[in-house]
Structures are given as C-alpha cells and as structure tokens.
Design an enzyme around this catalytic site. Sequence first.
Site, mmCIF file in Angstrom:
data_model
loop_
_atom_site.group_PDB
_atom_site.id
_atom_site.type_symbol
_atom_site.label_atom_id
_atom_site.label_comp_id
_atom_site.label_asym_id
_atom_site.label_seq_id
_atom_site.Cartn_x
_atom_site.Cartn_y
_atom_site.Cartn_z
ATOM 1 N N ASP A 231 0.853 -1.189 0.000
ATOM 2 C CA ASP A 231 0.000 0.000 0.000
ATOM 3 C C ASP A 231 0.892 1.243 0.000
ATOM 4 O OD1 ASP A 231 -2.044 1.816 0.269
ATOM 5 O OD2 ASP A 231 -3.061 0.726 1.864
ATOM 6 N N ASP B 185 -3.259 2.521 -5.771
ATOM 7 C CA ASP B 185 -2.149 2.552 -4.807
ATOM 8 C C ASP B 185 -2.038 1.271 -3.975
ATOM 9 O OD1 ASP B 185 -4.493 2.852 -3.429
ATOM 10 O OD2 ASP B 185 -3.876 4.615 -2.274
ATOM 11 N N GLU B 186 -2.630 0.172 -4.474
ATOM 12 C CA GLU B 186 -2.692 -1.040 -3.652
ATOM 13 C C GLU B 186 -2.483 -2.284 -4.521
ATOM 14 O OE1 GLU B 186 -5.688 -2.604 -0.131
ATOM 15 O OE2 GLU B 186 -6.399 -1.138 -1.583
#
Length: 394
Positions: free
Chosen positions: A11, A105-106
């Site tokens: 993350d 973003d993960e």
Amino acid sequence: MDAQRHIVHIDLDSFFVSVERQFNPSLVGKAVIIGGSADRGVVASCSYEARAFGVHSAMPTRQALKLCPHAIVIHGTHGRYSEASRKVTEIIHRSVPLYQKTSVDEFYIDLSGMERFHDPYQIASDLRQTVIRETGLPISFGMGSSKTIAKMATNQAKPNGQLRIAHGGEKDFLAPLPIKKIPGLGENTCQKLYKYGIEKIGDLQRVNLMFLETVFGKMGTYIYNKAHGVDDSEIVPHGERKSISTENTFHQDVSDAKTIENILVSMTEELAGKLRKENKVSGCLAIKIRYANFETHTQQQKIALTAAEHILIPGIKALLYKAWNTHRPIRLIGVKLSNLCTGSYQINLFEDNEERIRLYQAMDNINFKFGDKTVCRAAGMEIGARTFNPFLKG
C-alpha cells in the site's frame, strides 16, 4: 500438508498526498486534504497529520475543516496520480511473477513457492526499497499466509513500514486488534457485535460459529473465518481490459434526435455502472454511428479519469453531433469507454460533490441488489427494458 502461502499486500501511504508533496515539498509535515471544494466537496485523501484530527476519506470537506481548520486543501491532479501509479506497477511487474493491482495505490503479490530460491520476506523488502528509491514515494507492506492477514499486517505497519506474520501466528496477531480492523466488516455489523460484548478479534475467536450464523446468516461464516485468519482467496493475475463498450442496431433506421439521445443516455449509464462495479474509471470516450448503407463514422475524446455519468453523458452527446449528419437516419449506434484504469471510487471523489457521491452509491447498491436499470435517469428509463423497445434489436 498444504504448501505454505506467502502473500504480500503493498500500500502506497497517503498516495495522493505523497505525490503532491513531490511537486510541492512545503507540504511535507503539514495537514493536507485532497479532494473537492470546501463547501460541497468530499475528502479523497488526507495526510497522517490531518488523520490525527479525525479526518478520513469520503468525509465531507466542510466537516474535515471543522475537525482540522488549519489543513491545506488541494483539488488534486489526475495525471500525476496515474503516472505515479504506472511507475510503481512497472516496478512490481518486472520484479515478481504474480501480482494483482486492486486500486491505484494497492497491490497483492503471491510469492508462494519462491522460498525454494530466496527468502520471500527479503524479496518483498527489496521490492519496497526499489519502489522508494525509484519513485520517492513512501510505501508499506504486510506479509502473511493470506490476503486478509497481509492486508491487516500492512495496516499495522503503516506509515512507511513493513510487517511479517509468521505461519501459525495468525490468531495471536489478530486477537488484540479491534473487530473494526477486519476488512469488509461494516459499521452496522460491528455495532451488532458490540451489543454482545465482542470488541476485540480475540473475543470473536472464542465465539461459536453456530452463534454467528444464527445472528448474521452466511455473513457469520465470513466473520468467523476472518477472525481466525482463514482466507483461501487467490491472487488474480494482473491483466486488465482496456475498454468497455456496447452497441445497438435498430429494427428501423432512426432519425429522431431525442430517441437517439435517450438511448445513448441508457447505454452510457449501463457502462458507467459496470465501471464502478469493477472499481474502474475511463480516460477516453468514443461513439460509433452507422447509416443504412453501412457507412460508419466514429468520434473520440480524451477526458479526466471518471466513472461518473454526469460527466460522461454530456461528453457522449457532444460526440454524437460531431459524428452524425442529422439529415441521415441511423442504423446502428455504439458507445465505448477506454483508457481504463483501477481506482474509481477514490478518483471520483475529486470531481463529485457530496450529494452526487451519495446518489451514485445509492443507485449502485439498489441496482446491484435488484438488477441493472432498477433505478436510472428519466431519459434512460424512457427506453427502459430493451426487449420492450420497438426500435432496438434483441
């Protein structure tokens, strides 16, 4: 005995804020809110300095500013986030054999079997350092035997840290954590559990499965498994489709502009709903029209990333009149949304005011439960169920 799994969850910490800080270092160490306008906007992301005051994503900006009046509000820059996400994806793509990108973003990475050659934790640590070195972005990761354990480990490792949960240590890791830390456990479910005196995951681990199934039905099994760290869900290999489209052929050629516009609204709603369901956004609109003699014309236009109909529909209508000679009847019409990428919910927070976000969420929830087109715009409703429309083929 089953082979051990080594799942990594990555993350990028406060991703949008971190990207903005690269372009404006004076924001470092300050309370930053990224999202819509102060009067009717919604928080898309915020810095840890703002979170300390109770600010969180999807909160109305005006409420966030009451909690943290000194916060700096930035509207956000789509292109910067897309580019930063692309760079991180490229690093992961060249570094590991199997990964899944679940938002801008993960990521989840499956390093199972790699222990025969290298220590999986060292591989993940090296990858994290590579991302930090090549992008300058802070990043955290968690590692464990499942996606759930890995994600919860990441949350404990933040900000800018890493944490490995050893095989066999899942229940001990989970036990002291609040039940609200379990992914997918909503506020209503937590409130029900609180009434039974269940506040920590350790409390849940001592509860009988039959009790949870009696109170929550099938959801009870889900809760029980999560509390015990049981999660067999697989990493879905990265390989996203880049476009989504639909088209309709008329039984009889149509020249009425209102009819054609209404059909376009319905088609665009359908595609936008699918995008939101898959957590995707589009960066390009296209329209196709075909006349009776099979002459075909197309028009396309790049747009800011979105899955919001109030932006897509006017764009599609504008393209219609660029492509269509209105004196000629249309035989076929098509809509295509392309340049797709993941992370719609967060990115849509930039352009939608609070009321619109709630409306989209409500519409999507109803359509998900009761079927597509249960609720839609009046224009789309006019052409309603396609089987009843005399102009459309099946």
